[in-house]
Design an enzyme around this catalytic site. Structure first.
Site, PDB file in Angstrom:
ATOM      1  N   HIS A  77       0.942  -1.258  -0.252  1.00 21.18           N
ATOM      2  CA  HIS A  77      -0.077   0.123  -0.039  1.00 21.18           C
ATOM      3  C   HIS A  77       0.972   1.093  -0.236  1.00 21.18           C
ATOM      4  CE1 HIS A  77      -3.389  -2.618   1.943  1.00 21.18           C
ATOM      5  NE2 HIS A  77      -3.095  -3.082   0.615  1.00 21.18           N
ATOM      6  N   HIS A 234      -9.522  -1.819  -5.175  1.00 18.39           N
ATOM      7  CA  HIS A 234      -8.364  -2.073  -4.050  1.00 18.39           C
ATOM      8  C   HIS A 234      -7.587  -3.260  -4.634  1.00 18.39           C
ATOM      9  CE1 HIS A 234      -6.156  -2.347  -0.605  1.00 18.39           C
ATOM     10  NE2 HIS A 234      -5.861  -3.722  -0.761  1.00 18.39           N
ATOM     11  N   ASP A 238      -3.274  -2.692  -5.151  1.00 22.43           N
ATOM     12  CA  ASP A 238      -2.273  -3.714  -4.697  1.00 22.43           C
ATOM     13  C   ASP A 238      -1.487  -3.925  -6.003  1.00 22.43           C
ATOM     14  OD1 ASP A 238      -2.796  -4.154  -2.174  1.00 22.43           O
ATOM     15  OD2 ASP A 238      -4.414  -5.954  -2.699  1.00 22.43           O
ATOM     16  N   HIS A 261      -1.102 -11.044  -5.500  1.00 20.05           N
ATOM     17  CA  HIS A 261       0.165 -10.545  -5.287  1.00 20.05           C
ATOM     18  C   HIS A 261       1.307 -11.577  -5.983  1.00 20.05           C
ATOM     19  CE1 HIS A 261      -1.056  -7.535  -2.518  1.00 20.05           C
ATOM     20  NE2 HIS A 261      -1.532  -8.314  -1.473  1.00 20.05           N
TER      21      HIS A 261
HETATM   22 ZN   LIG Z   1      -3.996  -4.561  -0.235  1.00 15.09          ZN
END
Ligand SMILES: [Zn+2]
Length: 309
Positions: A77, A234, A238, A261
């Site tokens: 973040h 969001h 990311d 991720h």
């Molecule tokens: Zn996040």
């Protein structure tokens, strides 16, 4: 094309680590051109670590870097806020092994940065311009980057939940758009997942103050959502943070579906392994456009000249 940028002055924030639940203090400090984003651990000995893909290590649920004797977790973040606001050079002092979660979004970091401002530096910022598509996938999860005139990100998520279902959002990357459309979108999780994490000692700092928690048919946070499609926004937040581990700006269209991720960082690695599919622009002291090169000039990861704050 633009010059590199850094903060006009140092700023500090405090909060708790999402996974450790421990208090953390973090300071952002201006850094010279070609520094990149460097985490500095002021523990027993001062050590530093460049936020780059070669230091990225797999962890559950967050992005982390490890090397030079320390690890720092949940960096996505703050990296997103820096990349979103086009800040290229900064030292990040962390007292602890995790970045504070704040409200689960990048908005507190954006406000922090804007409180001191951003300054242009005397060196050009390199851009990696995609000339042919590159894709990584794992089953139905995929993320690709393809040629585009400007940097864009399109993300699609699918969840069997009445508040999400299928959400698709396209972000045209600019500091203004990042601040208005992306920065405030918070981390989210499903109640049963959150409870399972707590049972395993993870997510200790997770509360309704920093996570959107989804119940069977709604959200548990009393104030509700910040955007109807806060979830997909969001995911873009990311991705911007993870993708910044590339170490330079990009020009291309990133298209992600059901990603996370691990796939985001796999795409960064794939890009660096396929130099025939991009060119570097705005390099110094070469002309505006260069031919593909085999290796990106790496920034120094250590030792780093530490400035007094
Ligand atoms: Zn996040």
């Amino acid at each position: 094309m633009r010059n590199q940028q850094t903060l006009a002055a140092a700023v500090t924030c405090s909060g708790i680590g999402l996974h450790s639940g421990q208090p953390v203090t973090m300071m952002l400090r201006p850094a010279p051109p070609n520094t990149g984003v460097v985490f500095v651990n002021k523990g027993d000995a001062i050590t530093s670590l460049l936020a780059s893909i070669e230091h990225c290590v797999p962890t559950e649920l967050c992005t982390a870097i490890d090397g030079n004797g320390f690890q720092v977790r949940t960096i996505e973040h703050i990296l997103s806020a820096l990349a979103g606001l086009e800040i290229d050079n900064v030292y990040i002092d962390v007292m602890g092994s995790e970045v504070p979660v704040m409200d689960g979004s990048a908005a507190p970091f954006v406000h922090l940065i804007q409180s001191v401002g951003v300054i242009a530096q005397e060196r050009r910022q390199p851009f990696l311009k995609i000339t042919a598509p590159i894709e990584v996938s794992e089953g139905a999860r995929r993320v690709r980057i393809e040629p585009s005139v400007t940097p864009r990100i399109t993300y699609t998520i699918h969840y069997d939940h009445p508040l999400i279902k299928t959400q698709t959002y396209t972000h045209d990357c600019s500091p203004h758009s990042f601040e208005k459309q992306i920065a405030a979108a918070r981390t989210f999780g499903f109640l049963h997942e959150v409870q399972a994490l707590w049972a395993r000692g993870l997510g200790q700092g997770g509360t309704l103050d920093n996570t959107v928690v989804l119940s069977k048919d709604g959200v548990m946070n009393q104030a509700g959502l910040r955007f109807l499609n806060e979830f997909v926004r969001h995911k873009i937040l990311d991705l911007i943070g993870d993708f910044s581990l590339l170490g330079m700006s990009f020009i291309g269209h990133i298209i992600a579906e059901r990603s996370g991720h691990a796939l985001h960082t796999r795409l960064v690695r794939q890009i660096l392994e396929q130099p025939e599919k991009w060119v570097l622009l705005n390099m110094e002291p070469l002309a505006e456009e260069t031919r593909p090169v085999a290796h990106i000039p790496r920034r120094q990861s250590s030792p780093v000249a530490l400035q007094a704050s």
